[in-house]
Scaffold this motif. Structure first.
Motif, PDB file in Angstrom:
ATOM      1  N   LYS A   1       0.803  -1.217   0.000  1.00  0.00           N
ATOM      2  CA  LYS A   1       0.000   0.000   0.000  1.00  0.00           C
ATOM      3  C   LYS A   1       0.839   1.272   0.000  1.00  0.00           C
ATOM      4  O   LYS A   1       0.361   2.332  -0.407  1.00  0.00           O
ATOM      5  CB  LYS A   1      -0.925   0.026   1.228  1.00  0.00           C
ATOM      6  N   ALA A   2       2.085   1.171   0.489  1.00  0.00           N
ATOM      7  CA  ALA A   2       2.900   2.380   0.611  1.00  0.00           C
ATOM      8  C   ALA A   2       4.373   2.039   0.466  1.00  0.00           C
ATOM      9  O   ALA A   2       4.802   0.900   0.675  1.00  0.00           O
ATOM     10  CB  ALA A   2       2.638   3.063   1.950  1.00  0.00           C
ATOM     11  N   LEU A   3       5.136   3.053   0.099  1.00  0.00           N
ATOM     12  CA  LEU A   3       6.596   2.982   0.013  1.00  0.00           C
ATOM     13  C   LEU A   3       7.170   3.969   1.006  1.00  0.00           C
ATOM     14  O   LEU A   3       6.840   5.155   0.974  1.00  0.00           O
ATOM     15  CB  LEU A   3       7.062   3.327  -1.402  1.00  0.00           C
ATOM     16  N   PHE A   4       8.025   3.482   1.914  1.00  0.00           N
ATOM     17  CA  PHE A   4       8.774   4.365   2.818  1.00  0.00           C
ATOM     18  C   PHE A   4      10.188   4.445   2.283  1.00  0.00           C
ATOM     19  O   PHE A   4      10.853   3.420   2.111  1.00  0.00           O
ATOM     20  CB  PHE A   4       8.778   3.815   4.238  1.00  0.00           C
ATOM     21  N   VAL A   5      10.676   5.654   2.025  1.00  0.00           N
ATOM     22  CA  VAL A   5      11.969   5.780   1.350  1.00  0.00           C
ATOM     23  C   VAL A   5      12.720   6.996   1.871  1.00  0.00           C
ATOM     24  O   VAL A   5      12.125   8.017   2.242  1.00  0.00           O
ATOM     25  CB  VAL A   5      11.764   5.867  -0.187  1.00  0.00           C
ATOM     26  N   MET A   6      14.049   6.866   1.898  1.00  0.00           N
ATOM     27  CA  MET A   6      14.941   7.958   2.300  1.00  0.00           C
ATOM     28  C   MET A   6      15.949   8.152   1.168  1.00  0.00           C
ATOM     29  O   MET A   6      17.032   7.559   1.188  1.00  0.00           O
ATOM     30  CB  MET A   6      15.634   7.632   3.622  1.00  0.00           C
TER      31      MET A   6
ATOM     32  N   ASP B   1      17.337  10.472 -12.172  1.00  0.00           N
ATOM     33  CA  ASP B   1      16.679   9.480 -13.027  1.00  0.00           C
ATOM     34  C   ASP B   1      16.051   8.371 -12.196  1.00  0.00           C
ATOM     35  O   ASP B   1      14.928   7.919 -12.484  1.00  0.00           O
ATOM     36  CB  ASP B   1      17.679   8.892 -14.021  1.00  0.00           C
ATOM     37  N   ARG B   2      16.766   7.909 -11.191  1.00  0.00           N
ATOM     38  CA  ARG B   2      16.229   6.859 -10.326  1.00  0.00           C
ATOM     39  C   ARG B   2      14.988   7.359  -9.588  1.00  0.00           C
ATOM     40  O   ARG B   2      14.009   6.620  -9.442  1.00  0.00           O
ATOM     41  CB  ARG B   2      17.303   6.396  -9.334  1.00  0.00           C
ATOM     42  N   ARG B   3      15.009   8.598  -9.132  1.00  0.00           N
ATOM     43  CA  ARG B   3      13.846   9.160  -8.424  1.00  0.00           C
ATOM     44  C   ARG B   3      12.623   9.181  -9.336  1.00  0.00           C
ATOM     45  O   ARG B   3      11.513   8.837  -8.905  1.00  0.00           O
ATOM     46  CB  ARG B   3      14.165  10.570  -7.933  1.00  0.00           C
ATOM     47  N   ARG B   4      12.840   9.564 -10.569  1.00  0.00           N
ATOM     48  CA  ARG B   4      11.705   9.612 -11.509  1.00  0.00           C
ATOM     49  C   ARG B   4      11.156   8.216 -11.769  1.00  0.00           C
ATOM     50  O   ARG B   4       9.938   8.019 -11.889  1.00  0.00           O
ATOM     51  CB  ARG B   4      12.138  10.286 -12.811  1.00  0.00           C
ATOM     52  N   GLU B   5      12.062   7.235 -11.839  1.00  0.00           N
ATOM     53  CA  GLU B   5      11.619   5.865 -12.080  1.00  0.00           C
ATOM     54  C   GLU B   5      10.836   5.330 -10.878  1.00  0.00           C
ATOM     55  O   GLU B   5       9.820   4.635 -11.033  1.00  0.00           O
ATOM     56  CB  GLU B   5      12.832   4.981 -12.380  1.00  0.00           C
ATOM     57  N   ILE B   6      11.311   5.636  -9.672  1.00  0.00           N
ATOM     58  CA  ILE B   6      10.609   5.198  -8.464  1.00  0.00           C
ATOM     59  C   ILE B   6       9.232   5.856  -8.387  1.00  0.00           C
ATOM     60  O   ILE B   6       8.227   5.209  -8.033  1.00  0.00           O
ATOM     61  CB  ILE B   6      11.435   5.532  -7.206  1.00  0.00           C
ATOM     62  N   ALA B   7       9.155   7.143  -8.735  1.00  0.00           N
ATOM     63  CA  ALA B   7       7.860   7.837  -8.731  1.00  0.00           C
ATOM     64  C   ALA B   7       6.899   7.201  -9.725  1.00  0.00           C
ATOM     65  O   ALA B   7       5.700   7.026  -9.429  1.00  0.00           O
ATOM     66  CB  ALA B   7       8.067   9.317  -9.048  1.00  0.00           C
ATOM     67  N   ARG B   8       7.404   6.833 -10.908  1.00  0.00           N
ATOM     68  CA  ARG B   8       6.546   6.191 -11.914  1.00  0.00           C
ATOM     69  C   ARG B   8       6.028   4.836 -11.413  1.00  0.00           C
ATOM     70  O   ARG B   8       4.861   4.484 -11.621  1.00  0.00           O
ATOM     71  CB  ARG B   8       7.305   6.011 -13.233  1.00  0.00           C
TER      72      ARG B   8
ATOM     73  N   ALA C   1       5.588   3.965  -8.286  1.00  0.00           N
ATOM     74  CA  ALA C   1       4.602   4.217  -7.239  1.00  0.00           C
ATOM     75  C   ALA C   1       3.244   4.551  -7.859  1.00  0.00           C
ATOM     76  O   ALA C   1       2.194   4.108  -7.374  1.00  0.00           O
ATOM     77  CB  ALA C   1       5.075   5.354  -6.338  1.00  0.00           C
ATOM     78  N   GLN C   2       3.268   5.315  -8.940  1.00  0.00           N
ATOM     79  CA  GLN C   2       2.019   5.632  -9.626  1.00  0.00           C
ATOM     80  C   GLN C   2       1.413   4.387 -10.264  1.00  0.00           C
ATOM     81  O   GLN C   2       0.206   4.156 -10.190  1.00  0.00           O
ATOM     82  CB  GLN C   2       2.281   6.723 -10.675  1.00  0.00           C
ATOM     83  N   ARG C   3       2.261   3.542 -10.876  1.00  0.00           N
ATOM     84  CA  ARG C   3       1.765   2.333 -11.539  1.00  0.00           C
ATOM     85  C   ARG C   3       1.111   1.389 -10.536  1.00  0.00           C
ATOM     86  O   ARG C   3       0.072   0.786 -10.825  1.00  0.00           O
ATOM     87  CB  ARG C   3       2.916   1.615 -12.250  1.00  0.00           C
ATOM     88  N   HIS C   4       1.711   1.264  -9.352  1.00  0.00           N
ATOM     89  CA  HIS C   4       1.196   0.321  -8.354  1.00  0.00           C
ATOM     90  C   HIS C   4       0.285   0.998  -7.328  1.00  0.00           C
ATOM     91  O   HIS C   4      -0.108   0.362  -6.350  1.00  0.00           O
ATOM     92  CB  HIS C   4       2.360  -0.373  -7.641  1.00  0.00           C
ATOM     93  N   ASN C   5      -0.025   2.267  -7.563  1.00  0.00           N
ATOM     94  CA  ASN C   5      -0.911   3.026  -6.672  1.00  0.00           C
ATOM     95  C   ASN C   5      -0.422   3.015  -5.224  1.00  0.00           C
ATOM     96  O   ASN C   5      -1.185   2.790  -4.282  1.00  0.00           O
ATOM     97  CB  ASN C   5      -2.345   2.495  -6.745  1.00  0.00           C
ATOM     98  N   LEU C   6       0.865   3.265  -5.053  1.00  0.00           N
ATOM     99  CA  LEU C   6       1.459   3.335  -3.725  1.00  0.00           C
ATOM    100  C   LEU C   6       1.422   4.763  -3.202  1.00  0.00           C
ATOM    101  O   LEU C   6       1.726   5.704  -3.939  1.00  0.00           O
ATOM    102  CB  LEU C   6       2.921   2.884  -3.750  1.00  0.00           C
ATOM    103  N   SER C   7       1.089   4.924  -1.933  1.00  0.00           N
ATOM    104  CA  SER C   7       1.408   6.175  -1.260  1.00  0.00           C
ATOM    105  C   SER C   7       2.904   6.161  -0.953  1.00  0.00           C
ATOM    106  O   SER C   7       3.486   5.089  -0.750  1.00  0.00           O
ATOM    107  CB  SER C   7       0.612   6.317   0.034  1.00  0.00           C
ATOM    108  N   ILE C   8       3.527   7.330  -0.937  1.00  0.00           N
ATOM    109  CA  ILE C   8       4.960   7.422  -0.649  1.00  0.00           C
ATOM    110  C   ILE C   8       5.145   8.228   0.637  1.00  0.00           C
ATOM    111  O   ILE C   8       4.601   9.324   0.770  1.00  0.00           O
ATOM    112  CB  ILE C   8       5.714   8.125  -1.791  1.00  0.00           C
ATOM    113  N   VAL C   9       5.900   7.664   1.572  1.00  0.00           N
ATOM    114  CA  VAL C   9       6.350   8.423   2.736  1.00  0.00           C
ATOM    115  C   VAL C   9       7.832   8.710   2.517  1.00  0.00           C
ATOM    116  O   VAL C   9       8.658   7.798   2.547  1.00  0.00           O
ATOM    117  CB  VAL C   9       6.132   7.662   4.047  1.00  0.00           C
TER     118      VAL C   9
END
Length: 461
Positions: free
Chosen positions: A233-238, A252-259, A261-269
Motif C-alpha cells: 500500500k505504501a513505500l517508505f523511502v529515504m 533518473d532513479r527518483r523519476r523511475e521510483i515515482a513512476r 509508485a504511480q503504476r502500483h498506486n502506492l502512497s509514498i512516505v
C-alpha cells in the motif's frame, strides 16, 4: 547441558551461519528452552568436526540475534526472546567513550547560546496563543505560511493548508505511516533502512517488505517485483544520504521510483531530515509525485538537536486522515518550540545555521577521507555519517565489540536491516556526534582494527 545436538550432515557453507540457523530453529520448535546450556566451543567443534573458530562465529551470530548469552565462568545459555529492538546507538554517553554511534549534527557552544538568546527574546514577546491555544489551525496559521518558504529550500512547493507541524521527523513519519498504511497492510522500503521502522511497524500492525538496493538507492526492478502481488500500500523511502548506507539517489532513479509508485498506486512516505542541507538538490519525490507523497522534514539534524519540530507535507486526499491521526498521537506540535523555529526561519537565522552545518560537515568528511584513505566506504560531504562495509572474515558484532573495548562506540549495520535475510556486516559511523579531536581518535581505532588480522574464519568443515 541440553540433550539437543545439531546435525553435522545438514551443515552448509557458510558453516557458522548454518549452525546458527539450526540453533534458532531448535529454539523455535521447542527443542531448546530458555535457560538450556549449550556445549562449550571446543565440545561442539569436536562433535561436529569443525573448527573452534567456526563455533565461536556461530555463537557470536546467535548473540547478535538475541538468542543466547554467555556468562563468564558458567557457559552459554538460551536466553528469553527479546521482544523489543535495541537502538543502534549506546543509550548513555560517558567521558570514557568516543560516541560515533548516534546520528547528530555538529554542535558547538554557539548552538547553546543561540537557544538561550531565543528563549530570552521569547520571554519578552511571548504571544498569548502560544501558551493558551488548543486549536492547531488557529495557532499555527502564521507558522504554516513560514513553513511554505522553508520547504521551497527543500525543493517542495506546497500550500499552507497542506502543511502539518510535528514534533520532529519521528512524529512526522509515524503520522504519515498511520495515514498511508492501515493495520495489516504492507509497506515496502529499502532492505537497509531506518532503524526505528521495524519496531514502529510492529506497533502499528504494518507488515514491512525489504527491497534490494544498490549504490543509487532502492532498485526499480526489485520494487516492481515486490509490488506485483498487489498487497503493498505504501513505500517508505529515504533518497538522501541520511539513510544508513549514505546513498544519494540520482534524479533518473527518483523519476523511475515515482513512476512505479504511480503504476502500483502506492502512497509514498519520503523521510528527509536533511531538508535544505544538501547544496546539490535533487528533486524530492514530493515534487515528482505530489499527489501521493507525504514528505517529512525537521530541524533537528540541520539546525539544532533540541529544536524538535518539523513539517509534514500532505496531499489533499490524505489531509483528513493525517489531521485525525495527529490529534490522537500528539494533538499539537509543541507551540514554544514551533514558535522559535518559525522566528528563526523568518529572520534567516535557521538558514545561517544550515550553512554553518554544511561547512562543518565538509571539514569532518575531509578529515575522515584522509584517515580512511584506501579503505572502501560510502559518504556524502554534507551527510552526518559514513557507511563502512567490513568485508569477508570480519564479523560485525566482533568488530563493534572490539572497538567498544577500545573506547569507541559504533552503530552496527545489522541494526538497519529490514528482514531476516539481510546481512550488511558494516558500520554506520557518525561524523558529527563528537569533537573533531575525538572523531580523529575514533577513526584511528577503526583503521587500526581494520589493519589488524581479522578474526579467524572457517578452518575446517
Amino acid at each position: 547441558m541440553t540433550k539437543w545436538h545439531p546435525d553435522a550432515s545438514a551443515l552448509s557453507r557458510p558453516v557458522y551461519l548454518s549452525l546458527a540457523d539450526q540453533v534458532q530453529r531448535a529454539i523455535a520448535q521447542g527443542q531448546l528452552a530458555v535457560g538450556d546450556q549449550l556445549p562449550t566451543h571446543r565440545q561442539l567443534a569436536d562433535e561436529l568436526g569443525i573448527s573452534v573458530q567456526t563455533v565461536s562465529r556461530a555463537y557470536e551470530e546467535l548473540i547478535r540475534r538475541g538468542l543466547i548469552s554467555g556468562e563468564t565462568g558458567r557457559g552459554t545459555f538460551i536466553r528469553a526472546v527479546q521482544t523489543e529492538v535495541d537502538p543502534p546507538y549506546i543509550p548513555q554517553r560517558t567521558d570514557e567513550v568516543i560516541d560515533l554511534s548516534i546520528l547528530k549534527p555538529v554542535c558547538e557552544p554557539l548552538h547553546v547560546e543561540a537557544m538561550r538568546g531565543a528563549l530570552v527574546e521569547l520571554a519578552a514577546s511571548l504571544p498569548p496563543a502560544v501558551v493558551l491555544s488548543f486549536r492547531p489551525n488557529t495557532l499555527f496559521a502564521r507558522h504554516r505560511a513560514t513553513a511554505v518558504s522553508w520547504l521551497r529550500h527543500c525543493g517542495v512547493e506546497t500550500g499552507a493548508a497542506n502543511v502539518t507541524l510535528t514534533n520532529g521527523a519521528t512524529a512526522g513519519m509515524t503520522i504519515a505511516l498511520m495515514a498511508a498504511a492501515p493495520p495489516g497492510s504492507t509497506v515496502v522500503t529499502e532492505e537497509v533502512g531506518h532503524h526505528t521502522l521495524l519496531p514502529l511497524a510492529s506497533y502499528l500492525g504494518i507488515k514491512l517488505r525489504g527491497v534490494a538496493i544498490d549504490e543509487d538507492g532502492i532498485r526499480p526492478d526489485a520494487l516492481d517485483a515486490a509490488c506485483r502481488d498487489g498487497t503493498a500500500k505504501a513505500l517508505f523511502v529515504m533518497p538522501n544520504p541520511i539513510n544508513a548506507t549514505a546513498t544519494h539517489m540520482g534524479e533518473d532513479r527518483r523519476r523511475e521510483i515515482a513512476r512505479l509508485a504511480q503504476r502500483h498506486n502506492l502512497s509514498i512516505v519520503e523521510n528527509d531530515p536533511l531538508g535544505p542541507l544538501l547544496s546539490e538538490r535533487r528533486p524530492p519525490l514530493a515534487a515528482l509525485a505530489p499527489e501521493r507523497t507525504l514528505y517529512v522534514t525537521s530541524f533537528t539534524k540541520t539546525v539544532m538537536p533540541g529544536l524538535r519540530t518539523g513539517y509534514l507535507v500532505v496531499p489533499d486526499r490524505l489531509l483528513a486522515a493525517v489531521t485525525n491521526r495527529h490529534l490522537v498521537t500528539n494533538w499539537i506540535a509543541t507551540p514554544i518550540v514551533a514558535e522559535i523555529a518559525t522566528r528563526w526561519v523568518e529572520s534567516g537565522f535557521a538558514m545561517e545555521m544550515v550553512e554553518w552545518q554544511r561547512k562543518a560537515l565538509h571539514r569532518r568528511h575531509a578529515l575522515a577521507a584522509e584517515i580512511l584513505k584506501g579503505i572502501p566506504h560510502r559518504s556524502h560531504a554534507e551527510g552526518l555519517h559514513l557507511w563502512l562495509p567490513l568485508g569477508e572474515g570480519r564479523p560485525e558484532a566482533t568488530f563493534v565489540s572490539h572497538a567498544r573495548h577500545q573506547g569507541v562506540a559504533l552503530a552496527p549495520g545489522s541494526a538497519f536491516a529490514i528482514g531476516p535475510g539481510t546481512r550488511p556486516d558494516a558500520l554506520r559511523v557518525s561524523i558529527g556526534s563528537t569533537t573533531e579531536a575525538e572523531l580523529h581518535a575514533g577513526l584511528r581505532v577503526i583503521v587500526n582494527l581494520l589493519n589488524s588480522d581479522p578474526e579467524p574464519v572457517l578452518l575446517a568443515m
